[in-house]
Motif scaffolding. Structure first.
Motif, PDB file in Angstrom:
ATOM      1  N   THR A 197      29.259  99.611 -36.128  1.00  0.00           N
ATOM      2  CA  THR A 197      28.682 100.581 -37.175  1.00  0.00           C
ATOM      3  C   THR A 197      26.801 100.695 -36.085  1.00  0.00           C
ATOM      4  OG1 THR A 197      29.225 100.250 -39.382  1.00  0.00           O
ATOM      5  CG2 THR A 197      26.743 100.383 -39.128  1.00  0.00           C
ATOM      6  N   SER A 198      26.829  99.128 -35.658  1.00  0.00           N
ATOM      7  CA  SER A 198      26.086  99.025 -34.512  1.00  0.00           C
ATOM      8  C   SER A 198      26.027 100.321 -33.241  1.00  0.00           C
ATOM      9  CB  SER A 198      25.929  97.496 -33.528  1.00  0.00           C
ATOM     10  OG  SER A 198      26.784  97.628 -33.291  1.00  0.00           O
ATOM     11  N   ASP A 199      27.309 100.322 -33.007  1.00  0.00           N
ATOM     12  CA  ASP A 199      28.096 101.371 -32.002  1.00  0.00           C
ATOM     13  C   ASP A 199      27.065 102.636 -32.430  1.00  0.00           C
ATOM     14  OD1 ASP A 199      28.074  99.629 -29.938  1.00  0.00           O
ATOM     15  OD2 ASP A 199      30.310 100.192 -30.051  1.00  0.00           O
ATOM     16  N   LEU A 200      26.638 103.153 -33.656  1.00  0.00           N
ATOM     17  CA  LEU A 200      27.256 104.755 -34.011  1.00  0.00           C
ATOM     18  C   LEU A 200      25.932 105.101 -33.633  1.00  0.00           C
ATOM     19  CD1 LEU A 200      27.473 104.356 -37.644  1.00  0.00           C
ATOM     20  CD2 LEU A 200      28.804 105.976 -35.988  1.00  0.00           C
ATOM     21  N   PHE A 201      24.354 103.885 -33.338  1.00  0.00           N
ATOM     22  CA  PHE A 201      22.760 104.071 -32.848  1.00  0.00           C
ATOM     23  C   PHE A 201      22.906 104.460 -31.839  1.00  0.00           C
ATOM     24  CE2 PHE A 201      23.324 102.009 -37.419  1.00  0.00           C
ATOM     25  CZ  PHE A 201      22.373 102.793 -38.283  1.00  0.00           C
ATOM     26  N   ASN A 202      23.575 104.113 -30.644  1.00  0.00           N
ATOM     27  CA  ASN A 202      23.174 104.657 -29.733  1.00  0.00           C
ATOM     28  C   ASN A 202      23.447 105.520 -29.126  1.00  0.00           C
ATOM     29  OD1 ASN A 202      25.725 103.507 -28.317  1.00  0.00           O
ATOM     30  ND2 ASN A 202      25.265 101.557 -29.094  1.00  0.00           N
TER      31      ASN A 202
ATOM     32  N   SER B  29      18.211 110.055 -27.723  1.00  0.00           N
ATOM     33  CA  SER B  29      18.798 108.402 -26.384  1.00  0.00           C
ATOM     34  C   SER B  29      17.182 108.154 -26.761  1.00  0.00           C
ATOM     35  CB  SER B  29      18.586 109.116 -25.222  1.00  0.00           C
ATOM     36  OG  SER B  29      18.380 107.745 -24.643  1.00  0.00           O
ATOM     37  N   ALA B  30      16.949 106.590 -27.251  1.00  0.00           N
ATOM     38  CA  ALA B  30      16.181 106.155 -27.423  1.00  0.00           C
ATOM     39  C   ALA B  30      15.785 105.065 -26.494  1.00  0.00           C
ATOM     40  CB  ALA B  30      16.663 104.854 -28.755  1.00  0.00           C
ATOM     41  N   GLY B  31      14.817 104.842 -25.900  1.00  0.00           N
ATOM     42  CA  GLY B  31      13.945 103.846 -24.651  1.00  0.00           C
ATOM     43  C   GLY B  31      14.359 102.886 -25.197  1.00  0.00           C
ATOM     44  N   PHE B  32      14.302 102.085 -23.340  1.00  0.00           N
ATOM     45  CA  PHE B  32      14.436 100.569 -23.897  1.00  0.00           C
ATOM     46  C   PHE B  32      13.054  99.803 -24.568  1.00  0.00           C
ATOM     47  CE2 PHE B  32      17.519 101.142 -19.963  1.00  0.00           C
ATOM     48  CZ  PHE B  32      18.362 100.527 -20.839  1.00  0.00           C
ATOM     49  N   ILE B  33      11.440 100.845 -24.439  1.00  0.00           N
ATOM     50  CA  ILE B  33      10.866 100.529 -25.507  1.00  0.00           C
ATOM     51  C   ILE B  33      10.514 100.581 -26.429  1.00  0.00           C
ATOM     52  CG2 ILE B  33       8.312 100.513 -25.587  1.00  0.00           C
ATOM     53  CD1 ILE B  33       8.565 100.914 -22.540  1.00  0.00           C
ATOM     54  N   PRO B  34      10.752  99.463 -28.012  1.00  0.00           N
ATOM     55  CA  PRO B  34      10.887 100.543 -29.177  1.00  0.00           C
ATOM     56  C   PRO B  34       9.451 101.317 -29.473  1.00  0.00           C
ATOM     57  CG  PRO B  34      10.837  98.061 -28.766  1.00  0.00           C
ATOM     58  CD  PRO B  34      10.664  98.617 -27.703  1.00  0.00           C
ATOM     59  N   THR B  35      10.400 102.521 -30.556  1.00  0.00           N
ATOM     60  CA  THR B  35       9.430 103.913 -30.461  1.00  0.00           C
ATOM     61  C   THR B  35       9.333 104.244 -30.082  1.00  0.00           C
ATOM     62  OG1 THR B  35       6.867 102.827 -30.170  1.00  0.00           O
ATOM     63  CG2 THR B  35       7.571 102.129 -31.759  1.00  0.00           C
ATOM     64  N   THR B  36      10.189 104.511 -28.686  1.00  0.00           N
ATOM     65  CA  THR B  36      10.342 105.443 -27.381  1.00  0.00           C
ATOM     66  C   THR B  36      11.323 106.467 -27.679  1.00  0.00           C
ATOM     67  OG1 THR B  36      10.586 103.864 -25.282  1.00  0.00           O
ATOM     68  CG2 THR B  36       8.279 104.912 -25.774  1.00  0.00           C
TER      69      THR B  36
ATOM     70  N   ARG C 151      21.782 113.254 -21.737  1.00  0.00           N
ATOM     71  CA  ARG C 151      21.615 111.999 -22.004  1.00  0.00           C
ATOM     72  C   ARG C 151      21.467 110.610 -21.024  1.00  0.00           C
ATOM     73  NH1 ARG C 151      24.952 111.411 -26.995  1.00  0.00           N
ATOM     74  NH2 ARG C 151      26.518 111.910 -25.883  1.00  0.00           N
ATOM     75  N   PHE C 152      22.691 110.905 -20.487  1.00  0.00           N
ATOM     76  CA  PHE C 152      22.471 110.091 -19.311  1.00  0.00           C
ATOM     77  C   PHE C 152      21.886 110.513 -17.524  1.00  0.00           C
ATOM     78  CE2 PHE C 152      25.539 109.848 -23.087  1.00  0.00           C
ATOM     79  CZ  PHE C 152      25.056 108.700 -23.239  1.00  0.00           C
TER      80      PHE C 152
END
Length: 288
Positions: free
Chosen positions: A105-110, A195-202, A273-274
């Motif tokens: 389930t956690s892998d769904l989010f990236n 694609s989420a950034g390493f800094i939260p909220t980005t 995305r990459f």
């Protein structure tokens, strides 16, 4: 998620269990189950050793990450505990099941996503709201560990359980923000991916309109910024590419959308995305 994060998930599950009255062998069975079941879906990486048809991109995080397979992973570890530790405890089955469910389930989010509904659906599900390596998870779990070490043994599970609540809150907040940005861009573009950034909220918001792919950086606490504008050669002969490089066809099937490259030297496809510093590490091509 990465291997370290999945290991930390397993260790924090172990930490959340009350072990005050357990003997050493039972503790070992619990540790083996929480960490092992937190890792086992990634056993699919060995499939690349026999992949001769360019299918690994779909096999990795495919059926082994199916939600329907998680009780079988749990049963496997329950039986292994019977064999190796001589421990018969039905709680091990449910703990192993929970560990496997958390993994898939956690892998769904990236951005990589999973075949969460295989074998009933080949759809790759990805939300892109959590980076593949999320250091926030590391900080939360590490904090729970160091705080709990100063507390009596009976009280230590409380801090790991609190860590899980904070992790869930972090994922929920990130996903709400991701949903907001996804909806914001959907009105103006044919296709959108996150694609989420390493800094939260980005977030990186990857958009496609006809043959133009534009990658933006956006966030709650920063203004919208254009990072890259890429042209996709939509008229290229992909059938020829796929016949020569089957992995390119797999990549197109796996990705939400691709950028098509065709020039005098090569023809290929890559997942935007990459895309970093002029290239994507998910790129399949052939030379002309």
């Amino acid at each position: 998620m990465d291997t370290i994060t999945h290991t930390l998930f397993g260790l924090s599950l172990y930490g959340s269990v009350d072990k005050e009255k357990m003997d050493r062998r039972t503790k070992m069975a619990y540790l083996f189950t929480t960490v092992g079941a937190s890792q086992i879906p990634d056993i699919d990486v060995i499939s690349q050793t026999w992949d001769t048809e360019g299918l690994y991109q779909m096999w990795h995080r495919g059926v082994t990450h199916s939600i329907f397979l998680t009780p079988l992973w749990a049963l496997l570890f329950y039986l292994l505990c019977l064999v190796f530790f001589k421990v018969k405890d039905r709680r091990l089955f449910f703990l192993g099941w929970l560990a496997a469910v958390i993994h898939v389930t956690s892998d769904l989010f990236n951005a990589w996503g999973t075949g969460y509904l295989e074998p009933f659906s080949q759809m790759r599900i990805t939300f892109g709201t959590i980076p593949i390596i999320d250091f926030v998870f590391w900080v939360i779990i590490g904090s729970a560990y160091f705080i709990s070490k100063k507390k009596p043994i009976a009280n230590r599970p409380f801090y790991f359980r609190a860590a899980w609540l904070i992790i869930a809150l972090h994922i929920a907040l990130q996903s709400l923000q991701g949903y907001y940005f996804y909806q914001k861009y959907t009105h103006d573009y044919e296709q959108v991916a996150l694609s989420a950034g390493f800094i939260p909220t980005t977030f990186q918001v990857i958009t496609k309109q006809e043959g133009t792919v534009t990658i933006y950086e956006d966030g709650i606490f920063q203004s919208k910024q254009t990072l890259y504008s890429l042209e996709s050669q939509e008229d290229a002969d992909l059938d020829y590419l796929f016949s020569k490089n089957p992995a390119a066809k797999t990549l197109q099937q796996w990705s939400p959308f691709v950028v098509i490259v065709e020039d005098d030297q090569q023809i290929g496809v890559y997942d935007p995305r990459f895309y970093r510093n002029g290239q994507s590490f998910l790129f399949e091509s052939i030379e002309h």
